[in-house]
Design a protein around this motif. Structure first.
Motif, PDB file in Angstrom:
ATOM      1  N   VAL A  18       0.838  -1.194  -0.120  1.00  0.00           N
ATOM      2  CA  VAL A  18       0.093   0.026  -0.074  1.00  0.00           C
ATOM      3  C   VAL A  18       0.854   1.104  -0.005  1.00  0.00           C
ATOM      4  O   VAL A  18       1.679   1.433   1.012  1.00  0.00           O
ATOM      5  N   TRP A  19       0.871   2.112  -1.004  1.00  0.00           N
ATOM      6  CA  TRP A  19       1.530   3.428  -1.228  1.00  0.00           C
ATOM      7  C   TRP A  19       0.752   4.290  -1.790  1.00  0.00           C
ATOM      8  O   TRP A  19       0.107   4.044  -2.964  1.00  0.00           O
ATOM      9  N   ASP A  20       0.560   5.501  -1.469  1.00  0.00           N
ATOM     10  CA  ASP A  20      -0.196   6.649  -1.764  1.00  0.00           C
ATOM     11  C   ASP A  20       0.296   7.096  -3.184  1.00  0.00           C
ATOM     12  O   ASP A  20      -0.105   7.970  -3.840  1.00  0.00           O
ATOM     13  N   GLY A  21       1.622   6.790  -3.601  1.00  0.00           N
ATOM     14  CA  GLY A  21       2.465   7.191  -4.672  1.00  0.00           C
ATOM     15  C   GLY A  21       2.769   8.728  -5.023  1.00  0.00           C
ATOM     16  O   GLY A  21       3.264   9.066  -5.841  1.00  0.00           O
ATOM     17  N   ALA A  22       2.867   9.328  -3.673  1.00  0.00           N
ATOM     18  CA  ALA A  22       3.551  10.682  -3.550  1.00  0.00           C
ATOM     19  C   ALA A  22       4.916  10.739  -3.457  1.00  0.00           C
ATOM     20  O   ALA A  22       5.429  11.432  -4.192  1.00  0.00           O
ATOM     21  N   ASP A  23       5.391  10.004  -2.279  1.00  0.00           N
ATOM     22  CA  ASP A  23       6.902  10.214  -2.012  1.00  0.00           C
ATOM     23  C   ASP A  23       7.336   8.941  -2.195  1.00  0.00           C
ATOM     24  O   ASP A  23       7.177   7.944  -1.390  1.00  0.00           O
ATOM     25  N   PRO A  24       8.461   8.850  -3.149  1.00  0.00           N
ATOM     26  CA  PRO A  24       9.263   7.635  -3.219  1.00  0.00           C
ATOM     27  C   PRO A  24      10.034   7.064  -2.104  1.00  0.00           C
ATOM     28  O   PRO A  24       9.883   5.932  -1.795  1.00  0.00           O
ATOM     29  N   MET A  25      10.305   7.883  -1.327  1.00  0.00           N
ATOM     30  CA  MET A  25      11.083   7.737  -0.020  1.00  0.00           C
ATOM     31  C   MET A  25      10.095   6.910   1.005  1.00  0.00           C
ATOM     32  O   MET A  25      10.416   5.798   1.716  1.00  0.00           O
ATOM     33  N   GLU A  26       8.732   6.937   0.938  1.00  0.00           N
ATOM     34  CA  GLU A  26       7.761   6.380   1.695  1.00  0.00           C
ATOM     35  C   GLU A  26       7.926   5.031   1.437  1.00  0.00           C
ATOM     36  O   GLU A  26       7.704   4.144   2.188  1.00  0.00           O
ATOM     37  N   LEU A  27       7.924   4.622   0.184  1.00  0.00           N
ATOM     38  CA  LEU A  27       7.974   3.302  -0.303  1.00  0.00           C
ATOM     39  C   LEU A  27       9.294   2.509   0.108  1.00  0.00           C
ATOM     40  O   LEU A  27       9.302   1.323   0.200  1.00  0.00           O
ATOM     41  N   VAL A  28      10.249   3.185   0.016  1.00  0.00           N
ATOM     42  CA  VAL A  28      11.704   2.641   0.290  1.00  0.00           C
ATOM     43  C   VAL A  28      11.548   2.234   1.697  1.00  0.00           C
ATOM     44  O   VAL A  28      11.937   1.189   2.249  1.00  0.00           O
ATOM     45  N   LEU A  29      11.128   3.122   2.546  1.00  0.00           N
ATOM     46  CA  LEU A  29      11.027   2.862   3.832  1.00  0.00           C
ATOM     47  C   LEU A  29       9.971   1.837   4.393  1.00  0.00           C
ATOM     48  O   LEU A  29      10.341   0.904   5.212  1.00  0.00           O
ATOM     49  N   ALA A  30       9.005   1.766   3.691  1.00  0.00           N
ATOM     50  CA  ALA A  30       7.980   0.635   3.927  1.00  0.00           C
ATOM     51  C   ALA A  30       8.643  -0.733   3.701  1.00  0.00           C
ATOM     52  O   ALA A  30       8.415  -1.743   4.181  1.00  0.00           O
ATOM     53  N   GLU A  31       9.378  -0.818   2.247  1.00  0.00           N
ATOM     54  CA  GLU A  31      10.309  -1.979   2.092  1.00  0.00           C
ATOM     55  C   GLU A  31      11.130  -2.360   3.014  1.00  0.00           C
ATOM     56  O   GLU A  31      11.426  -3.591   3.393  1.00  0.00           O
ATOM     57  N   ARG A  32      11.950  -1.383   3.561  1.00  0.00           N
ATOM     58  CA  ARG A  32      13.097  -1.742   4.687  1.00  0.00           C
ATOM     59  C   ARG A  32      12.272  -2.027   5.785  1.00  0.00           C
ATOM     60  O   ARG A  32      12.848  -3.067   6.514  1.00  0.00           O
ATOM     61  N   ALA A  33      11.174  -1.806   6.238  1.00  0.00           N
ATOM     62  CA  ALA A  33      10.182  -2.113   7.244  1.00  0.00           C
ATOM     63  C   ALA A  33       9.814  -3.504   7.142  1.00  0.00           C
ATOM     64  O   ALA A  33       9.876  -4.279   8.064  1.00  0.00           O
ATOM     65  N   ARG A  34       9.350  -3.787   6.042  1.00  0.00           N
ATOM     66  CA  ARG A  34       8.927  -5.147   5.436  1.00  0.00           C
ATOM     67  C   ARG A  34      10.012  -6.231   5.517  1.00  0.00           C
ATOM     68  O   ARG A  34       9.972  -7.254   5.963  1.00  0.00           O
ATOM     69  N   ASP A  35      11.118  -5.812   4.926  1.00  0.00           N
ATOM     70  CA  ASP A  35      12.521  -6.518   5.011  1.00  0.00           C
ATOM     71  C   ASP A  35      12.956  -6.910   6.530  1.00  0.00           C
ATOM     72  O   ASP A  35      13.309  -8.074   6.729  1.00  0.00           O
ATOM     73  N   TYR A  36      12.800  -5.918   7.248  1.00  0.00           N
ATOM     74  CA  TYR A  36      13.331  -5.975   8.763  1.00  0.00           C
ATOM     75  C   TYR A  36      12.439  -6.865   9.427  1.00  0.00           C
ATOM     76  O   TYR A  36      12.841  -8.001   9.950  1.00  0.00           O
ATOM     77  N   ALA A  37      10.875  -6.952   9.039  1.00  0.00           N
ATOM     78  CA  ALA A  37      10.110  -7.787   9.800  1.00  0.00           C
ATOM     79  C   ALA A  37      10.114  -9.206   9.427  1.00  0.00           C
ATOM     80  O   ALA A  37       9.934 -10.091  10.076  1.00  0.00           O
ATOM     81  N   ASN A  38      10.647  -9.399   8.107  1.00  0.00           N
ATOM     82  CA  ASN A  38      10.693 -10.806   7.395  1.00  0.00           C
ATOM     83  C   ASN A  38      12.168 -11.453   7.602  1.00  0.00           C
ATOM     84  O   ASN A  38      12.180 -12.266   6.641  1.00  0.00           O
ATOM     85  N   ARG A  39      12.807 -10.685   8.327  1.00  0.00           N
ATOM     86  CA  ARG A  39      14.307 -11.273   8.349  1.00  0.00           C
ATOM     87  C   ARG A  39      14.487 -12.743   8.831  1.00  0.00           C
ATOM     88  O   ARG A  39      13.462 -13.275   9.625  1.00  0.00           O
TER      89      ARG A  39
END
Length: 142
Positions: free
Chosen positions: A103-124
């Motif tokens: 889920v990404w609103d499409g406004a800020d690319p950095m938000e998607l990068v941070l969401a992916e980092r958080a997802r990667d961290y949670a699934n390590r």
């Protein structure tokens, strides 16, 4: 999933780090970010493992980076350009987010990068006991 081989924490200001590059792999429409390169005095970035025409390179603000090839046809460095196309980057990232179910609103690319980092961290993996995980990795991604 966007691979994050060299996770780095963000600055406290919330501004994107200067060394973050978003790579769009044109062969399979995958997207990933990296910051594992060496900045040069002329402003270029030394990288490796990319062949000519396989990838498009962006900074978070939409600036396209121009690849410079080695004698072997691999991308050896990225040169900054004055070409900024944030709409194009958002389109690429929106397609990726849709494919990955993010889920990404499409406004800020950095938000998607941070969401992916958080997802990667949670699934390590492997997952340690909670107390050991906090001791080794802290309580935040990055």
């Amino acid at each position: 999933m966007i691979p994050f081989p060299h996770n780095r924490s963000m600055t406290g200001s919330g501004s994107p780090p200067e060394d973050l590059v978003i790579v769009h792999d044109l062969r399979d429409d995958s997207v990933y970010e990296f910051s594992s390169y060496v900045a040069q005095p002329d402003g270029s970035l030394l990288i490796g493992d990319h062949l000519e025409g396989e990838s498009a390179f962006y900074r978070v603000d939409g600036e396209r980076l121009s690849p410079v090839l080695s004698a072997y046809g691999t991308v050896e460095r990225l040169m900054p350009t004055d070409d900024r196309n944030l709409a194009e980057l958002r389109t690429v990232l929106a397609k990726y987010a849709s494919q990955e179910g993010i889920v990404w609103d499409g406004a800020d690319p950095m938000e998607l990068v941070l969401a992916e980092r958080a997802r990667d961290y949670a699934n390590r993996w492997p997952r340690w006991p909670n107390w050991l995980d906090r001791w080794m990795h802290g309580s935040k991604p990055g």
